[in-house]
Design a protein around this motif. Structure first.
Motif, PDB file in Angstrom:
ATOM      1  N   ASP A   7     -20.166  -9.060 -29.243  1.00  0.00           N
ATOM      2  CA  ASP A   7     -20.063  -9.274 -27.796  1.00  0.00           C
ATOM      3  C   ASP A   7     -19.946 -10.763 -27.479  1.00  0.00           C
ATOM      4  OD1 ASP A   7     -20.371  -6.514 -27.230  1.00  0.00           O
ATOM      5  OD2 ASP A   7     -22.554  -6.719 -27.297  1.00  0.00           O
ATOM      6  N   LEU A   8     -20.781 -11.558 -28.121  1.00  0.00           N
ATOM      7  CA  LEU A   8     -20.766 -13.000 -27.870  1.00  0.00           C
ATOM      8  C   LEU A   8     -19.441 -13.627 -28.293  1.00  0.00           C
ATOM      9  CD1 LEU A   8     -24.418 -13.839 -28.973  1.00  0.00           C
ATOM     10  CD2 LEU A   8     -23.530 -13.689 -26.643  1.00  0.00           C
ATOM     11  N   LYS A   9     -18.903 -13.160 -29.405  1.00  0.00           N
ATOM     12  CA  LYS A   9     -17.610 -13.691 -29.864  1.00  0.00           C
ATOM     13  C   LYS A   9     -16.499 -13.275 -28.897  1.00  0.00           C
ATOM     14  CE  LYS A   9     -15.270 -16.004 -32.895  1.00  0.00           C
ATOM     15  NZ  LYS A   9     -15.345 -17.455 -32.899  1.00  0.00           N
ATOM     16  N   ILE A  10     -16.553 -12.058 -28.396  1.00  0.00           N
ATOM     17  CA  ILE A  10     -15.576 -11.604 -27.394  1.00  0.00           C
ATOM     18  C   ILE A  10     -15.624 -12.519 -26.176  1.00  0.00           C
ATOM     19  CG2 ILE A  10     -15.103  -9.780 -25.692  1.00  0.00           C
ATOM     20  CD1 ILE A  10     -15.871  -7.742 -27.916  1.00  0.00           C
ATOM     21  N   LEU A  11     -16.824 -12.807 -25.687  1.00  0.00           N
ATOM     22  CA  LEU A  11     -16.979 -13.683 -24.522  1.00  0.00           C
ATOM     23  C   LEU A  11     -16.438 -15.074 -24.798  1.00  0.00           C
ATOM     24  CD1 LEU A  11     -20.535 -12.607 -23.344  1.00  0.00           C
ATOM     25  CD2 LEU A  11     -18.330 -11.974 -22.331  1.00  0.00           C
ATOM     26  N   GLU A  12     -16.732 -15.592 -25.970  1.00  0.00           N
ATOM     27  CA  GLU A  12     -16.257 -16.924 -26.341  1.00  0.00           C
ATOM     28  C   GLU A  12     -14.726 -16.977 -26.345  1.00  0.00           C
ATOM     29  OE1 GLU A  12     -16.544 -19.998 -30.162  1.00  0.00           O
ATOM     30  OE2 GLU A  12     -17.873 -18.274 -30.052  1.00  0.00           O
ATOM     31  N   ILE A  13     -14.100 -15.971 -26.906  1.00  0.00           N
ATOM     32  CA  ILE A  13     -12.633 -15.941 -26.993  1.00  0.00           C
ATOM     33  C   ILE A  13     -12.012 -15.744 -25.615  1.00  0.00           C
ATOM     34  CG2 ILE A  13     -10.668 -14.621 -27.884  1.00  0.00           C
ATOM     35  CD1 ILE A  13     -12.461 -14.117 -30.419  1.00  0.00           C
ATOM     36  N   LEU A  14     -12.515 -14.784 -24.844  1.00  0.00           N
ATOM     37  CA  LEU A  14     -11.940 -14.510 -23.524  1.00  0.00           C
ATOM     38  C   LEU A  14     -12.135 -15.667 -22.553  1.00  0.00           C
ATOM     39  CD1 LEU A  14     -12.771 -10.728 -22.970  1.00  0.00           C
ATOM     40  CD2 LEU A  14     -10.557 -11.763 -23.530  1.00  0.00           C
ATOM     41  N   ALA A  15     -13.196 -16.446 -22.733  1.00  0.00           N
ATOM     42  CA  ALA A  15     -13.429 -17.595 -21.857  1.00  0.00           C
ATOM     43  C   ALA A  15     -12.350 -18.657 -22.037  1.00  0.00           C
ATOM     44  CB  ALA A  15     -14.810 -18.192 -22.113  1.00  0.00           C
ATOM     45  N   THR A  16     -11.768 -18.723 -23.220  1.00  0.00           N
ATOM     46  CA  THR A  16     -10.721 -19.719 -23.454  1.00  0.00           C
ATOM     47  C   THR A  16      -9.323 -19.128 -23.400  1.00  0.00           C
ATOM     48  OG1 THR A  16     -10.900 -19.416 -25.847  1.00  0.00           O
ATOM     49  CG2 THR A  16     -12.209 -21.191 -24.853  1.00  0.00           C
ATOM     50  N   ASP A  17      -9.194 -17.813 -23.631  1.00  0.00           N
ATOM     51  CA  ASP A  17      -7.880 -17.167 -23.612  1.00  0.00           C
ATOM     52  C   ASP A  17      -8.001 -15.776 -23.010  1.00  0.00           C
ATOM     53  OD1 ASP A  17      -5.299 -16.297 -23.985  1.00  0.00           O
ATOM     54  OD2 ASP A  17      -5.344 -16.387 -26.173  1.00  0.00           O
ATOM     55  N   GLY A  18      -7.993 -15.711 -21.687  1.00  0.00           N
ATOM     56  CA  GLY A  18      -8.121 -14.436 -20.995  1.00  0.00           C
ATOM     57  C   GLY A  18      -6.900 -13.542 -21.130  1.00  0.00           C
ATOM     58  N   ARG A  19      -5.810 -14.089 -21.658  1.00  0.00           N
ATOM     59  CA  ARG A  19      -4.580 -13.316 -21.810  1.00  0.00           C
ATOM     60  C   ARG A  19      -4.368 -12.811 -23.233  1.00  0.00           C
ATOM     61  NH1 ARG A  19       0.372 -15.939 -18.736  1.00  0.00           N
ATOM     62  NH2 ARG A  19       1.256 -14.189 -19.846  1.00  0.00           N
ATOM     63  N   ILE A  20      -5.348 -12.968 -24.090  1.00  0.00           N
ATOM     64  CA  ILE A  20      -5.206 -12.524 -25.476  1.00  0.00           C
ATOM     65  C   ILE A  20      -4.962 -11.012 -25.489  1.00  0.00           C
ATOM     66  CG2 ILE A  20      -7.695 -12.173 -25.834  1.00  0.00           C
ATOM     67  CD1 ILE A  20      -7.273 -13.303 -28.702  1.00  0.00           C
ATOM     68  N   THR A  21      -4.147 -10.554 -26.400  1.00  0.00           N
ATOM     69  CA  THR A  21      -3.865  -9.123 -26.491  1.00  0.00           C
ATOM     70  C   THR A  21      -5.071  -8.392 -27.083  1.00  0.00           C
ATOM     71  OG1 THR A  21      -2.929  -9.265 -28.717  1.00  0.00           O
ATOM     72  CG2 THR A  21      -1.396  -9.571 -26.837  1.00  0.00           C
ATOM     73  N   LYS A  22      -5.117  -7.103 -26.840  1.00  0.00           N
ATOM     74  CA  LYS A  22      -6.207  -6.288 -27.388  1.00  0.00           C
ATOM     75  C   LYS A  22      -6.237  -6.372 -28.904  1.00  0.00           C
ATOM     76  CE  LYS A  22      -5.886  -2.776 -23.779  1.00  0.00           C
ATOM     77  NZ  LYS A  22      -5.620  -1.365 -23.492  1.00  0.00           N
ATOM     78  N   SER A  23      -5.071  -6.293 -29.521  1.00  0.00           N
ATOM     79  CA  SER A  23      -5.041  -6.295 -30.986  1.00  0.00           C
ATOM     80  C   SER A  23      -5.437  -7.655 -31.561  1.00  0.00           C
ATOM     81  CB  SER A  23      -3.655  -5.876 -31.499  1.00  0.00           C
ATOM     82  OG  SER A  23      -2.664  -6.722 -30.996  1.00  0.00           O
ATOM     83  N   ARG A  24      -5.014  -8.745 -30.918  1.00  0.00           N
ATOM     84  CA  ARG A  24      -5.402 -10.074 -31.406  1.00  0.00           C
ATOM     85  C   ARG A  24      -6.901 -10.304 -31.238  1.00  0.00           C
ATOM     86  NH1 ARG A  24      -0.646 -14.161 -30.687  1.00  0.00           N
ATOM     87  NH2 ARG A  24       0.115 -13.906 -32.814  1.00  0.00           N
ATOM     88  N   LEU A  25      -7.454  -9.833 -30.114  1.00  0.00           N
ATOM     89  CA  LEU A  25      -8.893  -9.977 -29.890  1.00  0.00           C
ATOM     90  C   LEU A  25      -9.652  -9.195 -30.956  1.00  0.00           C
ATOM     91  CD1 LEU A  25     -11.283 -10.989 -28.205  1.00  0.00           C
ATOM     92  CD2 LEU A  25     -10.978  -8.974 -26.733  1.00  0.00           C
ATOM     93  N   ALA A  26      -9.228  -7.966 -31.209  1.00  0.00           N
ATOM     94  CA  ALA A  26      -9.886  -7.144 -32.225  1.00  0.00           C
ATOM     95  C   ALA A  26      -9.811  -7.816 -33.595  1.00  0.00           C
ATOM     96  CB  ALA A  26      -9.239  -5.762 -32.270  1.00  0.00           C
ATOM     97  N   GLU A  27      -8.662  -8.358 -33.911  1.00  0.00           N
ATOM     98  CA  GLU A  27      -8.486  -9.049 -35.195  1.00  0.00           C
ATOM     99  C   GLU A  27      -9.394 -10.275 -35.280  1.00  0.00           C
ATOM    100  OE1 GLU A  27      -4.936 -11.709 -37.019  1.00  0.00           O
ATOM    101  OE2 GLU A  27      -4.354  -9.727 -36.264  1.00  0.00           O
ATOM    102  N   ALA A  28      -9.513 -11.013 -34.169  1.00  0.00           N
ATOM    103  CA  ALA A  28     -10.319 -12.242 -34.169  1.00  0.00           C
ATOM    104  C   ALA A  28     -11.799 -11.977 -34.382  1.00  0.00           C
ATOM    105  CB  ALA A  28     -10.115 -12.992 -32.851  1.00  0.00           C
ATOM    106  N   ILE A  29     -12.274 -10.790 -33.947  1.00  0.00           N
ATOM    107  CA  ILE A  29     -13.702 -10.497 -34.136  1.00  0.00           C
ATOM    108  C   ILE A  29     -13.940  -9.523 -35.281  1.00  0.00           C
ATOM    109  CG2 ILE A  29     -14.216 -10.983 -31.718  1.00  0.00           C
ATOM    110  CD1 ILE A  29     -14.659  -7.919 -31.407  1.00  0.00           C
TER     111      ILE A  29
END
Length: 156
Positions: A7-29
């Motif tokens: 959850d914290l990593k999701i928040l960290e990523i979305l705070a800097t890139d709110g347009r990230i795709t679902k698949s890229r976000l999933a891959e990043a975490i």
């Protein structure tokens, strides 16, 4: 709501890139798309993620003159603060306002069309007797840094 490292990593990523795709976000975490997206929806539903927006550079649309102002009020009781803060909320040219401790009561950022428009706003405030004792004007000559503070897991 208990947040784990995903959850914290999701928040960290979305705070800097709110347009990230679902698949890229999933891959990043390091989760699959469905569980990752369920976590995002849960964070939204809990009100932790309030929304998504673009940061628009207003200077590319309308030329504004940013001015920072220190405000000292005549009286220091709840009614005085409330009266001043109501006026600030009702003034669209005021884009930021913080109450501060120390020698002044408020710091406000006014974005007016011109310096003359800014001064006319201040004259109106002074004539309306909203309780300003004195004010100090600082005209912005350049913006050195303007960012959204990052959310880091180690800060939480």
């Amino acid at each position: 709501m208990k947040l784990d490292r995903y959850d914290l990593k999701i928040l960290e990523i979305l705070a800097t890139d709110g347009r990230i795709t679902k698949s890229r976000l999933a891959e990043a975490i390091n989760l699959s798309v469905s569980p990752c997206w369920e976590r995002v929806r849960r964070l939204e539903k809990a009100g932790i993620i309030e929304g998504y927006s673009a940061r628009i550079n207003p200077r590319t649309l309308v030329k504004r003159t940013p001015v920072w102002v220190q405000i000292e009020l005549k009286a220091h009781h709840a009614e005085s603060f409330q009266r001043f803060e109501r006026v600030v909320h009702d003034t669209p040219e005021v884009t930021e306002c913080v109450a501060v401790g120390g020698g002044v009561d408020y710091l406000i950022k006014v974005e007016a069309d011109t310096i003359d428009a800014y001064q006319r706003l201040m004259d109106t405030w002074l004539m309306s007797d909203i309780g300003i004792e004195r004010y100090f004007t600082y005209i912005v000559t350049k913006t050195v840094k303007h960012t959204t503070p990052p959310i880091r897991i180690d800060n939480l």
